[in-house]
Enzyme design. Structure first.
Site: not given
Ligand SMILES: CNc1nc2cc3c(=O)[nH]c(N)nc3c(CCN)c2[nH]1
Length: 367
Positions: A89, A261, A299, A301, A304, A330
């Protein structure tokens, strides 16, 4: 830069964005890494989560560590150890959240929040810093008016944004980096249309919808997005700045937006809240004290796969930073998977059903 729209479903679209450091599939969620890091996550975690692009901030990095140190490393990718695309940005938004700054058409003079020294930021300086950072996508230097600004103030900020966009493009002398323009106009339809026409008349590689998600009514956020998108070219990426939650992203994808974002997923993780396919989950709540379930059984990940809600509840209860780390990992993984499903539903022509289901889940609060 190449951007190709692959499939549409209503105004929603799936695209492929080819950048110097890699390919990004849109709609895309960009984790925010303001100080050259996504809080509590390593680049390896981000890569494992499937992140394809992260955001960082010119304003913060020019103050600390300063552009010289990043130049020493050969740019921001090397400095932060992230090999894929980065969007930076321009500093416009961040600087306007500071008190007692002096703004004129040249640029903005402000007191550094780090050491109180006077700092000057202009379109030319913002471009010089972003070129030195080496980010794939750079943002024009804009003036985002405050949320309660009246028509005259928004009009002035929008006119200034146009003049600064011209100067940003003029100063953007670099190869292998792209520049996005930013549309302002507050919550005023005529100023939104005028700003979109002005910014697109300059010609940029992509276009951001600025000045929203700063406290206005949700209905205005959506209405102003619709008006802005109407005047943006079909064949360029559209980036809604600062949005947002899963349900806001669904509404914006449905209105033709490609890039997002937000600090939301990592910020709520640090406060103990997980995003799941069944809604928000508060790991601090006592009902999770004895739960042997993973945060989200759908999930895949690391969090998890390896830990129970009870364990994460315990870590948060004891103020162990590992609890925040595991939830940050997560939530970013969830957002990446969520965008995978958004793209898949657009490709299969079932986006509206997916949106309806997820908005029901997320507007009915937590699990
Ligand atoms: C959280 N809401 C939000 N609204 C924004 C508007 C602008 C905006 O109008 N201009 C710029 N340059 N950045 C914005 C940002 C920062 C995005 N990371 C915004 N964030």
């Amino acid at each position: 830069m190449e951007f190709e729209v692959k499939k549409t479903s209503g105004k929603a679209r799936v695209g492929v964005l080819k950048l110097p450091h890699g390919v990004v599939r849109t709609p895309v969620f960009m984790p925010v890494g303001t100080n050259a890091n996504v809080k509590l996550l390593t680049p390896r975690d981000l890569e494992e989560a499937g992140a394809e692009i992260v955001l960082s901030n010119t304003f913060h990095l020019m103050l600390k560590p300063g552009v010289e140190i990043i130049r020493l490393h050969g740019g921001l990718h090397k400095f932060m150890g992230w090999k894929k695309p980065i969007l930076t940005d321009s500093g416009g938004f961040q600087v306007f959240s500071l008190p007692k700054l002096k703004i004129d058409d040249e640029g903005v003079t402000f007191k550094s929040p780090i050491d109180g020294s006077k700092v000057f930021l202009s379109p030319e300086i913002s471009m010089e810093v972003q070129i030195a950072l080496g980010s794939d996508i750079c943002m024009a230097f804009d003036h985002c008016p405050p949320p309660d600004a009246d028509y005259e103030v928004v009009k002035e900020a929008t006119e200034r944004t146009y003049r600064w966009a011209l100067r940003s493009k003029e100063a953007f002398k670099t190869e292998n980096q792209v520049l996005f323009g930013i549309v302002q106009g507050g919550v005023y339809p005529d100023l939104r249309k005028k700003s979109a026409l002005q910014i697109t008349s300059i010609g940029f590689d992509g276009y951001a919808i600025g000045g929203l998600s700063i406290g206005e009514e949700r209905s205005l956020t959506l209405e102003m997005t619709e008006i802005t998108v109407e005047y943006l070219p079909e064949d360029r990426p559209r980036y809604f700045m600062g949005g947002g939650s899963p349900e806001l992203i669904l509404e914006l994808v449905d209105r033709g937006v490609d890039m997002f974002d937000s600090v939301f997923p990592t910020r709520i993780a640090r406060h103990g809240t997980a995003l799941t396919w069944k809604g928000r989950l508060n790991l601090k709540a006592s009902y999770n004290k004895r739960s042997l379930d993973p945060v989200d059984e759908q999930c895949g990940c690391y969090t998890c796969k390896n830990f129970t809600r009870s364990y994460i509840h315990h870590l948060i209860d004891r103020g162990e930073v590992l609890g925040q780390i595991l939830l940050s990992l997560h939530n970013v993984s969830f957002m990446i998977s969520f965008m995978d499903e958004v793209r898949r539903s657009i490709e299969e022509g079932t986006f509206r059903e997916f949106k309806g289901k997820m908005i029901d889940v997320y507007s009915s609060g937590g699990v």
